[in-house]
Design an enzyme around this catalytic site. Sequence first.
Site, PDB file in Angstrom:
ATOM      1  N   LYS A 195       0.837  -1.207   0.000  1.00 13.20           N
ATOM      2  CA  LYS A 195       0.000   0.000   0.000  1.00 13.20           C
ATOM      3  C   LYS A 195       0.868   1.252   0.000  1.00 13.20           C
ATOM      4  O   LYS A 195       1.609   1.497   0.951  1.00 13.20           O
ATOM      5  CB  LYS A 195      -0.909   0.045   1.233  1.00 13.20           C
ATOM      6  CG  LYS A 195      -1.930   1.182   1.090  1.00 13.20           C
ATOM      7  CD  LYS A 195      -2.692   1.444   2.372  1.00 13.20           C
ATOM      8  CE  LYS A 195      -2.005   2.438   3.251  1.00 13.20           C
ATOM      9  NZ  LYS A 195      -1.829   3.783   2.656  1.00 13.20           N
ATOM     10  N   GLU A 269      10.632   0.830   9.770  1.00 13.33           N
ATOM     11  CA  GLU A 269      11.604   1.896   9.481  1.00 13.33           C
ATOM     12  C   GLU A 269      10.873   3.190   9.766  1.00 13.33           C
ATOM     13  O   GLU A 269       9.954   3.569   9.053  1.00 13.33           O
ATOM     14  CB  GLU A 269      12.066   1.777   8.025  1.00 13.33           C
ATOM     15  CG  GLU A 269      13.399   2.436   7.773  1.00 13.33           C
ATOM     16  CD  GLU A 269      13.230   3.825   7.246  1.00 13.33           C
ATOM     17  OE1 GLU A 269      13.320   4.764   8.076  1.00 13.33           O
ATOM     18  OE2 GLU A 269      13.000   3.989   6.044  1.00 13.33           O
ATOM     19  N   CYS A 303      13.510  10.686   6.170  1.00 14.71           N
ATOM     20  CA  CYS A 303      13.547  10.252   7.577  1.00 14.71           C
ATOM     21  C   CYS A 303      14.967  10.294   8.129  1.00 14.71           C
ATOM     22  O   CYS A 303      15.163  10.479   9.324  1.00 14.71           O
ATOM     23  CB  CYS A 303      12.923   8.875   7.744  1.00 14.71           C
ATOM     24  SG  CYS A 303      13.437   7.725   6.480  1.00 14.71           S
ATOM     25  N   GLU A 401      10.700  15.118  15.370  1.00 10.08           N
ATOM     26  CA  GLU A 401      10.934  15.116  13.923  1.00 10.08           C
ATOM     27  C   GLU A 401       9.969  16.103  13.258  1.00 10.08           C
ATOM     28  O   GLU A 401       8.756  16.016  13.443  1.00 10.08           O
ATOM     29  CB  GLU A 401      10.687  13.707  13.369  1.00 10.08           C
ATOM     30  CG  GLU A 401      11.051  13.574  11.908  1.00 10.08           C
ATOM     31  CD  GLU A 401      10.845  12.161  11.376  1.00 10.08           C
ATOM     32  OE1 GLU A 401       9.839  11.524  11.755  1.00 10.08           O
ATOM     33  OE2 GLU A 401      11.671  11.720  10.569  1.00 10.08           O
TER      34      GLU A 401
END
Length: 493
Positions: A195, A269, A303, A401
């Site tokens: 997906k 991840e 990331c 983040e």
Amino acid sequence: MSKTKDTFSLQFDTTWQYDAAPESASHIRLQKGYDLFIDNKFVPPADGKYFNTVNPSTGKKIAEIARASQADVDLAVQSARKALGPWQALSGASRGKYLFRIARLIQEREREFSVIESMDGGKPIRESKTIDVPLASAHFFYYAGWADKLEYAFPGRNPKPVGVAAQIIPWNFPLLMAAWKIAPALATGNTVVLKPAETTPLTALKLAEIIRDAGLPAGVVNILTGAGDTGAMMVEHPDIDKIAFTGSTEVGKLIQKRLAGTHKKLTLELGGKGANIILEDAAIDQAVEGIINGIYFNQGHVCCAGSRLLVQESVADLVIRKLKDRMETLIVGDPLDKNTDIGAINSAAQLKSIKKYLKKGLAEGTELYQSSCELPSGSGYWCRPSLFTNVAQSNTIVQEEIFGPVLTLQTFRTLEEALEKANNTFYGLSAGVWTDKGSKIFKMTSGLKAGIVWANTYNRFDPTSPFGGYKESGIGREGGLHGLASYIKFEDR
Ligand code: ADP
């Protein structure tokens, strides 16, 4: 340059600009709507629901995308399960041939994929053309090579595929993430339900066309589009053997909780807050360029971005001056323009989240510098390259983040202090070190708690090299030999 001037005035004119250099999109053929890819056919969603995918540089709809519901997830998993036996029964060499074919078909359609990636996700064409698409085909080539050598990859073991893998990917590297996930899974004899993220489904659907054209047996790869609820249905499905997820730490934790006590294998991840560290003996110009590359190119939508800059105190003033000068030259604009450094922020929701952090940083008493560049007019989503100074380790903008072109800068005196600050985070995905001394590289790389550490470079990727994080940045590795192991169970002889 847009203004023609004599050489003398040009030398002293700091207002000159590059002419537009747009990549042509005239060869792109997109449908009005896209269905789900199940059992090698595009099929409409069971409940007939669609959502829009939007071009973030214009805010306008590009196409309608099917929203998979439970019935579609069931169908896709059934199809992958049915395909598993025959796919495993093929020789490794035959599986490899399919992967080689997919790699070559991506190469043939490189321009088309690059343009669509930039239209759908907002990233600069320079990046999609030189990083995303070539690396995606490189991953298929690399894992194609392993398909008939698994006995050598794991000598003395008896490697077997895990089974049906559910793979859920984010919006920052849509095609590349699909390749990272699909290629090792197929090479090791697994079948897949993948997906893509809801804001960037187009290149995964184009990859579905390639998979069909490559003649891959029906059901080996199924591609479902939809939002988080579709992802959750995949995770919960009882007939899934393995989940490979790339995305936010928040959702990663949710998935880990949902899988507790089940037989399902998991790789995650997740987020990062990479420290990019400049030591006083570094080649400063080269380091500054590496910092720019690490956080501003691709809008900080990475990331493993180097979102925290740590500079040794003796060179801090120099670095700050050079960094600000370089920030002033960055071009924020049309993702399809070859001169663009920073494209559009991926979605309105992401821009809102970045703005929230900019406000929060200021409220915490830090100083914000933003380049004075012009932002495109119109209804796209844009953010200036931003630098926070006078920050403390405990500030939210240092800890969380942001996933945007926002850098925080801290100073340090000793290498121990740099390591202390770099490691003082919940994350542990990436870090960078800039120094002239090999011994300092060894000291820093062995002290940094990060899955990937670059020395005198940043954001370099290669299919042969494992990628993954420590702490809340994830579990397991993708890429290289380690990436194969994630899709294998061992039945020791
Ligand atoms: P981001 O913040 O980068 O958008 P997300 O973790 O929200 O990251 O999304 C990454 C991927 O995970 C997307 O494909 C998204 O649709 C999917 N997703 C979101 N929520 C869930 C969930 N609860 N379960 C499974 N997948 C999810």
